[in-house]
Motif scaffolding. Structure first.
Motif, PDB file in Angstrom:
ATOM      1  N   TYR A  37       0.855  -1.181   0.000  1.00  0.00           N
ATOM      2  CA  TYR A  37       0.000   0.000   0.000  1.00  0.00           C
ATOM      3  C   TYR A  37       0.896   1.238   0.000  1.00  0.00           C
ATOM      4  N   ARG A  38       0.290   2.360  -0.335  1.00  0.00           N
ATOM      5  CA  ARG A  38       1.050   3.609  -0.246  1.00  0.00           C
ATOM      6  C   ARG A  38       0.137   4.729   0.219  1.00  0.00           C
ATOM      7  N   GLN A  39       0.775   5.710   0.844  1.00  0.00           N
ATOM      8  CA  GLN A  39       0.038   6.872   1.323  1.00  0.00           C
ATOM      9  C   GLN A  39       0.858   8.118   1.050  1.00  0.00           C
ATOM     10  N   ALA A  40       0.300   8.970   0.215  1.00  0.00           N
ATOM     11  CA  ALA A  40       0.929  10.256  -0.091  1.00  0.00           C
ATOM     12  C   ALA A  40       0.400  11.303   0.879  1.00  0.00           C
ATOM     13  N   PRO A  41       1.137  12.381   1.082  1.00  0.00           N
ATOM     14  CA  PRO A  41       0.690  13.435   2.009  1.00  0.00           C
ATOM     15  C   PRO A  41      -0.698  13.946   1.654  1.00  0.00           C
ATOM     16  N   GLY A  42      -1.571  13.986   2.641  1.00  0.00           N
ATOM     17  CA  GLY A  42      -2.910  14.492   2.431  1.00  0.00           C
ATOM     18  C   GLY A  42      -3.853  13.549   1.724  1.00  0.00           C
ATOM     19  N   LYS A  43      -3.410  12.328   1.468  1.00  0.00           N
ATOM     20  CA  LYS A  43      -4.255  11.367   0.763  1.00  0.00           C
ATOM     21  C   LYS A  43      -4.466  10.114   1.604  1.00  0.00           C
ATOM     22  N   GLN A  44      -5.488   9.351   1.234  1.00  0.00           N
ATOM     23  CA  GLN A  44      -5.748   8.104   1.929  1.00  0.00           C
ATOM     24  C   GLN A  44      -4.782   7.021   1.474  1.00  0.00           C
ATOM     25  N   ARG A  45      -4.583   6.065   2.349  1.00  0.00           N
ATOM     26  CA  ARG A  45      -3.758   4.923   1.986  1.00  0.00           C
ATOM     27  C   ARG A  45      -4.483   4.119   0.908  1.00  0.00           C
ATOM     28  N   GLU A  46      -3.726   3.703  -0.105  1.00  0.00           N
ATOM     29  CA  GLU A  46      -4.322   2.973  -1.216  1.00  0.00           C
ATOM     30  C   GLU A  46      -3.541   1.709  -1.516  1.00  0.00           C
ATOM     31  N   LEU A  47      -4.258   0.718  -2.003  1.00  0.00           N
ATOM     32  CA  LEU A  47      -3.637  -0.542  -2.393  1.00  0.00           C
ATOM     33  C   LEU A  47      -2.908  -0.363  -3.712  1.00  0.00           C
ATOM     34  N   SER A  84       9.831   2.675 -14.244  1.00  0.00           N
ATOM     35  CA  SER A  84       9.230   3.853 -14.878  1.00  0.00           C
ATOM     36  C   SER A  84       8.526   4.725 -13.851  1.00  0.00           C
ATOM     37  N   LEU A  85       9.211   4.988 -12.764  1.00  0.00           N
ATOM     38  CA  LEU A  85       8.605   5.740 -11.672  1.00  0.00           C
ATOM     39  C   LEU A  85       8.252   7.159 -12.089  1.00  0.00           C
ATOM     40  N   LYS A  86       7.166   7.656 -11.516  1.00  0.00           N
ATOM     41  CA  LYS A  86       6.672   8.990 -11.799  1.00  0.00           C
ATOM     42  C   LYS A  86       6.600   9.791 -10.498  1.00  0.00           C
ATOM     43  N   PRO A  87       6.614  11.107 -10.575  1.00  0.00           N
ATOM     44  CA  PRO A  87       6.504  11.918  -9.356  1.00  0.00           C
ATOM     45  C   PRO A  87       5.262  11.575  -8.541  1.00  0.00           C
ATOM     46  N   GLU A  88       4.179  11.197  -9.200  1.00  0.00           N
ATOM     47  CA  GLU A  88       2.955  10.861  -8.469  1.00  0.00           C
ATOM     48  C   GLU A  88       3.053   9.535  -7.733  1.00  0.00           C
ATOM     49  N   ASP A  89       4.132   8.801  -7.910  1.00  0.00           N
ATOM     50  CA  ASP A  89       4.364   7.587  -7.124  1.00  0.00           C
ATOM     51  C   ASP A  89       4.982   7.909  -5.758  1.00  0.00           C
ATOM     52  N   THR A  90       5.333   9.153  -5.549  1.00  0.00           N
ATOM     53  CA  THR A  90       5.915   9.562  -4.273  1.00  0.00           C
ATOM     54  C   THR A  90       4.946   9.315  -3.135  1.00  0.00           C
ATOM     55  N   ALA A  91       5.393   8.562  -2.134  1.00  0.00           N
ATOM     56  CA  ALA A  91       4.536   8.198  -1.001  1.00  0.00           C
ATOM     57  C   ALA A  91       5.348   7.366  -0.017  1.00  0.00           C
ATOM     58  N   VAL A  92       4.738   7.122   1.129  1.00  0.00           N
ATOM     59  CA  VAL A  92       5.268   6.106   2.038  1.00  0.00           C
ATOM     60  C   VAL A  92       4.619   4.783   1.645  1.00  0.00           C
ATOM     61  N   TYR A  93       5.432   3.778   1.431  1.00  0.00           N
ATOM     62  CA  TYR A  93       4.945   2.468   1.007  1.00  0.00           C
ATOM     63  C   TYR A  93       4.960   1.515   2.205  1.00  0.00           C
ATOM     64  N   TYR A  94       3.841   0.833   2.370  1.00  0.00           N
ATOM     65  CA  TYR A  94       3.668  -0.072   3.498  1.00  0.00           C
ATOM     66  C   TYR A  94       3.422  -1.496   3.009  1.00  0.00           C
ATOM     67  N   GLN A 109       9.884   5.319   2.723  1.00  0.00           N
ATOM     68  CA  GLN A 109       9.596   6.484   1.892  1.00  0.00           C
ATOM     69  C   GLN A 109      10.161   6.307   0.488  1.00  0.00           C
ATOM     70  N   VAL A 110       9.328   6.583  -0.492  1.00  0.00           N
ATOM     71  CA  VAL A 110       9.751   6.622  -1.895  1.00  0.00           C
ATOM     72  C   VAL A 110       9.484   8.025  -2.413  1.00  0.00           C
ATOM     73  N   THR A 111      10.523   8.665  -2.917  1.00  0.00           N
ATOM     74  CA  THR A 111      10.399  10.010  -3.463  1.00  0.00           C
ATOM     75  C   THR A 111      10.909  10.015  -4.894  1.00  0.00           C
ATOM     76  N   VAL A 112      10.054  10.445  -5.808  1.00  0.00           N
ATOM     77  CA  VAL A 112      10.410  10.493  -7.223  1.00  0.00           C
ATOM     78  C   VAL A 112      10.474  11.947  -7.648  1.00  0.00           C
ATOM     79  N   SER A 113      11.645  12.374  -8.063  1.00  0.00           N
ATOM     80  CA  SER A 113      11.820  13.764  -8.481  1.00  0.00           C
ATOM     81  C   SER A 113      11.582  13.907  -9.980  1.00  0.00           C
ATOM     82  N   SER A 114      11.084  15.074 -10.357  1.00  0.00           N
ATOM     83  CA  SER A 114      10.768  15.305 -11.776  1.00  0.00           C
ATOM     84  C   SER A 114      11.956  15.870 -12.530  1.00  0.00           C
TER      85      SER A 114
END
Length: 114
Positions: A37-47, A84-94, A109-114
């Motif tokens: 799962y992952r959770q980006a700042p201000g967003k819900q955790r998603e599968l 093929s990571l994208k900036p929108e993949d940035t999140a904490v992965y659980y 933590q996974v951080t993808v810079s543009s």
């Protein structure tokens, strides 16, 4: 019931790859589904991805064709290969176990810079 420890996160440029690992404290893969799962700042955790005890895999639409979940039963380890990571993949992965044994890892933590 089970301890899960993730590793492999970090900072990567857009288009790059990372492989996350999740080590379980006991052998559970035949009786529990494993998920990332992952959770980006201000967003819900998603599968993101899931692998059932029988080996069937599932992926969120946003990562299909780019991410791959696998496991090594002998090492009690589940992996998430992210390409093929994208900036929108940035999140904490659980890492998550769901079944006879359940639990969550502490996150990586996974951080993808543009």
């Amino acid at each position: 019931q089970v301890q899960l420890v993730e590793s492999g996160g970090g900072l990567v440029q857009s288009g790059g790859s990372l492989r996350l690992s999740c080590v379980a404290s006991r052998s559970i893969f035949v009786v529990s589904a494993m998920g990332w799962y992952r959770q980006a700042p201000g967003k819900q955790r998603e599968l993101v991805a899931r692998i059932l005890s029988g080996g069937t895999t599932y992926y969120a639409d946003s990562v299909k064709g780019r991410f791959s979940i696998s496991r090594d039963n002998a090492k009690n380890t589940v992996y998430l290969q992210m390409n093929s990571l994208k900036p929108e993949d940035t999140a904490v992965y659980y890492c998550n176990a769901d079944g006879r044994y359940t639990g969550w890892g502490q996150g990586t933590q996974v951080t993808v810079s543009s």
